[in-house]
Design a protein around this motif. Structure first.
Motif, short mmCIF file in Angstrom:
data_model
loop_
_atom_site.label_atom_id
_atom_site.label_comp_id
_atom_site.label_asym_id
_atom_site.label_seq_id
_atom_site.Cartn_x
_atom_site.Cartn_y
_atom_site.Cartn_z
N HIS A 62 0.84 -1.13 0.28
CA HIS A 62 0.09 0.17 0.07
C HIS A 62 1.10 1.32 -0.08
O HIS A 62 0.35 1.94 -1.30
CB HIS A 62 -0.58 -0.31 1.57
CG HIS A 62 -2.22 -0.89 0.73
ND1 HIS A 62 -2.15 -2.53 1.02
CD2 HIS A 62 -3.55 -0.66 0.94
CE1 HIS A 62 -3.83 -2.39 0.64
NE2 HIS A 62 -3.99 -2.22 0.60
N LEU A 63 1.94 1.55 0.44
CA LEU A 63 3.00 2.42 1.34
C LEU A 63 3.50 2.21 -0.39
O LEU A 63 3.32 3.88 -1.36
CB LEU A 63 3.57 2.58 1.73
CG LEU A 63 5.21 3.05 1.76
CD1 LEU A 63 4.25 5.08 2.34
CD2 LEU A 63 6.10 3.42 3.43
N ALA A 64 4.05 1.81 -1.43
CA ALA A 64 4.78 1.48 -2.34
C ALA A 64 4.01 2.25 -3.92
O ALA A 64 4.09 3.01 -3.76
CB ALA A 64 4.86 0.28 -3.19
N ASN A 65 2.46 1.97 -3.28
CA ASN A 65 1.33 2.55 -4.46
C ASN A 65 1.09 3.85 -4.29
O ASN A 65 0.91 4.07 -5.26
CB ASN A 65 -0.10 1.52 -4.50
CG ASN A 65 0.20 -0.15 -5.09
OD1 ASN A 65 1.30 -0.26 -5.12
ND2 ASN A 65 -0.33 -0.79 -4.63
N SER A 66 1.57 4.37 -2.75
CA SER A 66 0.79 5.51 -2.60
C SER A 66 1.70 6.72 -3.03
O SER A 66 1.65 7.51 -3.65
CB SER A 66 0.31 5.10 -0.77
OG SER A 66 -0.45 4.91 -0.50
N LEU A 67 3.10 5.93 -2.52
CA LEU A 67 3.90 7.19 -3.47
C LEU A 67 4.49 6.77 -5.07
O LEU A 67 4.48 7.92 -5.44
CB LEU A 67 5.79 6.07 -2.54
CG LEU A 67 5.76 6.28 -1.22
CD1 LEU A 67 6.72 5.24 -1.09
CD2 LEU A 67 5.70 8.16 -0.59
#
Length: 799
Positions: free
Chosen positions: A41-46
């Motif tokens: 989720h963090l990778a996608n958000s970044l």
């Protein structure tokens, strides 16, 4: 926490930080699955970027870079690569790192650099390099032709790791320097070459996946995905290598060579002409992407081979050694592979299959042009390898008398022979001839190499005399190679009468003169070719009467061109290049010296042949006794004050011409006539001769009261060494021998001339000669000039 819950990037990053602490006490599968979801989720958000807040910049300043490094270490748990259960978590950790340092628009570049600096300080790039090295340890030592079996999760880990390093290094020197120091380039080459050997889809008979009894990976979709990841990974690896490239510090040593030549084999028979395997028999988007991947690797390899051959001596030496010793390159005959590609390589047949997934006509034309550029690049590499001094005796093998020159020389000669056998320019491969002639020219340094090429079975002179190579319509690049080789052959044969005779008897001089090489053209390539032609003729006529006659008298061929002498005089007159004028005039110097030399007896020549030859020689001498020739020599004398060798050559030639009853008056009038402005010693024509002139180092022009306006004044100035003796000790005066030759010229003029012109010469020269005869009455070399001056005075006294 439910990983699907929508949180901010900051909250996801905090959760990852908590995992870094939690794993020390709770390292079970569930924890890693939850970590994987948060990191994803963090990778996608970044990746999406927030329009409200610049999360990458703010997170880069937190402990996130250190947390990522710690989590990666925890996932490996001391191993070099993750196990299957943790590979998905490692993938998401790497995705976070990769997206943390991506530029999004120009304004974010400097902010991304801050993050790159932060992850470098946290040691993440170094940890990723170690991870890639762990995967590289799986690669067998021998070069792979089939792809290394690996599951899709592990392929994704490797691809993302390479992507992270690529993002971290783009335009950011600190990361690039660190990666270079870790020798990541060779790791990338070994790993990417094993995962996607060029064109391996055309020949692979092994599975893309490790042994898997359940057969989960063996679906059509998973095979396509595996190939797609492998080709993308290969592309990113070479993009990263390109980013790290530094011309001042090459990334590779000779161990790279087997990997660089592998893509060439994909475009060379038998693989080139092999039918695709059943699973790729029909056109598809996947097949098109694989074709493109193969070509991208070919382009990169050819570019690397060219640049490394230009820049790295060890590469040039290793390629040459490997021609005879395949063990040099893991038993891969690298140089032979390159030569096979140059000779037999061709466009991929599958480019031309008509289908919606294949290349369209415009793409094919672009591919063809790019492919031709690839061949040009490796041809340059071959020429550079042959130009390495230490490779001459390696590439020319003189040890086996049954195969003169060895296999490399034979192959180059055969390329030329095949072109000549085609009988018509344009029907054969001119690129092969260009490569062969430039290469053979480079390795022809000494008489031994010239003799090998000029003798049977090569008989290179007969090939070079072919009209198809030296026709007026022949492309200038091809002429450049052919005439350059001819120059090297003649230059290295300067002490071999037999070699010069072979070249002369072959008809190559007549065809060179008919080629239009000295026609009026004004471009860089034409100038180089003209200078090479001048150099060839200069050496061919040096000390060789028959070749000199060929240069001066009309050719006996049908529709003969203007004589070589008339062509070179025309070039001298119209050229505004000092090198062309001076080197062209040196041909005339050699013609005079040769025709005025003693003719060695030849028992094999009949009386009739001797008479005919003498008649031709007399006619050639008469032709040289002309105003244009004498003026050209005087102009050489006038413009070459800084170049003692050129001055001496002009003086010797003028002296020889003065021995003839018709030559003395011509020389005398030329010496006392005003010099043209362009050849004044301190005028525009006195610029330094280019590197093409073999004159050695110039001496500095002295400060004189006034510039000489006549050639005679310059001769007197040299005799006196006026001003030169007062120059710094690092500037030598004119040698005694050259000044003595000037004395000989002055004395010779008296024997064939008289009258007011000769009286004016005596008036100017006599005081200097008297001074020299008094001041240089020593012994040894010091007596040479004084005795020469005294002999002139004695001749004048008796006249």
């Amino acid at each position: 926490m439910d990983p699907a819950t929508t949180l901010s990037c900051t909250e996801y990053a905090s959760k990852l930080s908590e995992f870094a602490a939690e794993l020390s006490s709770n390292d079970d599968g569930d924890t890693w699955r939850r970590l994987e979801a948060v990191a994803q989720h963090l990778a996608n958000s970044l990746k999406k970027r927030s329009p409200v807040e610049d999360y990458p910049t703010s997170l880069g300043a937190t402990t996130l870079p250190q947390d990522l490094t710690s989590l990666l270490a925890a996932a490996l748990n001391g191993a070099s690569i993750p196990d299957d259960s943790r590979a998905p978590s490692v993938l998401e950790i790497l995705r976070v790192g990769a997206n943390l340092c991506v530029n999004h628009g120009k304004c974010s570049a400097c902010l991304s650099d801050q993050n790159r600096g932060n992850i470098l300080e946290a040691g993440l790039p170094q940890a990723v390099v170690s991870l890639l090295e762990g995967y590289t340890d799986l690669v067998p030592a021998a070069l792979q032709t089939d792809p290394l079996p690996l599951s899709i999760p592990h392929l994704q880990v490797i691809k993302t790791a390479v992507g992270l390093l690529l993002n971290a290094s783009l335009g950011y020197d600190p990361v690039k320097f660190r990666l270079t120091s870790l020798e990541i380039a060779m790791t990338l080459v070994r790993l990417s070459s094993a995962l996607y050997p060029t064109s391996s889809w055309m020949r692979s008979t092994t599975s893309l996946f490790p042994a898997n009894p359940s057969g989960v990976d063996e679906t059509t979709a998973s095979v396509a995905e595996s190939w797609s990841i492998r080709t993308t990974l290969s592309n990113w690896a070479w993009r990263l290598i390109a980013e790290l490239r530094d011309d001042a510090h090459p990334l590779f040593d000779p161990q790279i060579l087997p990997y660089l030549v592998q893509p060439l084999t994909a475009f060379t028979p038998p693989l080139l002409t092999a039918p695709p395997p059943p699973n790729f028999a029909q056109p598809s988007l996947l097949r098109t992407s694989l074709l493109q991947a193969d070509f991208d690797l070919l382009s990169e390899s050819c570019s690397q081979l060219e640049s490394l051959s230009l820049d790295v001596e060890d590469i040039r030496l290793s390629l040459a050694r490997g021609f005879q010793l395949p063990a040099e390159h893991q038993n891969v005959p690298c140089l032979s592979v390159i030569l096979d590609f140059i000779e037999q390589g061709n466009y991929a047949p599958l480019w031309y299959v008509q289908h919606e997934a294949s290349f369209d006509p415009a793409d094919v034309r672009n591919q063809e042009k790019a492919f031709d550029d690839c061949k040009a690049a490796v041809i340059k590499a071959i020429v550079e390898i042959s130009g390495e001094d230490k490779n001459v005796d390696v590439l020319i093998d003189a040890s086996d008398q049954t195969k003169p020159g060895g296999a490399f020389v034979s192959r180059m000669v055969n390329w030329i022979r095949a072109f000549v056998a085609s009988g018509q320019y344009g029907n054969a491969r001119d690129d092969l001839v260009i490569c062969a002639t430039l290469t053979l020219g480079n390795v022809t340094r000494r008489e031994l190499q010239s003799t090998i090429l000029l003798s049977q079975p090569h008989n290179i002179a007969q090939l070079l005399s072919s009209e198809v190579l030296l026709a007026p319509s022949t492309d200038i690049k091809l002429k450049h190679g052919v005439i350059g080789l001819l120059k090297h052959l003649s230059q290295s044969s300067c002490n071999s009468a037999a070699n010069l005779e072979t070249l002369g008897n072959s008809g190559v001089m007549e065809h060179l003169l008919a080629s239009g090489v000295w026609d009026e053209r004004n471009d860089a390539m034409a100038n180089i070719v003209q200078m090479n032609a001048i150099g060839a003729m200069k050496h061919l006529c040096n000390g060789n009467i028959d070749n000199s006659i060929r240069m001066i008298l009309p050719s006996e061929m049908a529709n003969p061109p203007p004589t070589g002498l008339s062509q070179i005089l025309s070039l001298i007159r119209r050229s505004d290049r000092v090198a062309s004028k001076s080197e062209g005039t040196r041909i005339i110097v050699n013609l005079v010296k040769s025709l005025w030399s003693n003719d060695a007896p030849n028992a094999s020549r009949s009386a009739e042949e001797s008479l005919s030859r003498q008649q031709k020689r007399d006619k050639a001498i008469t032709t040289l006794l002309s105003v244009p020739c004498v003026e050209a020599l005087t102009a050489l004398l006038g413009r070459s004050f800084k170049y003692p060798i050129l001055v001496n050559e002009a003086v010797v030639a003028l002296s020889l011409l003065s021995t003839h009853c018709d030559g003395g008056p011509l020389v005398l009038r030329s010496l006392i006539a005003p010099l043209p402005i362009e050849v004044m010693p301190h005028g525009p024509g006195s610029a330094a001769v280019s590197n093409a002139s073999e004159t050695g180092s110039p001496i500095t022009s002295p400060a004189t009261r006034h510039a000489p306006r006549r050639a005679l004044d310059q001769l007197i100035l040299i005799l006196r060494n006026d001003g030169i003796d007062k120059a710094p000790s690092t500037v030598p005066p004119y040698p005694i021998e050259i000044r003595a030759n000037i004395c000989s010229l002055l004395g010779q003029l008296t024997k064939q001339t008289s009258g007011e012109d000769m009286d004016s010469v005596k008036e100017v020269a006599k005081p200097v000669l008297e001074e020299l005869s008094r001041s240089t009455q020593g012994v040894g070399r010091e007596s040479i000039l004084g005795n020469a001056a005294k002999r002139v005075l004695d001749v004048w006294l008796q006249a």
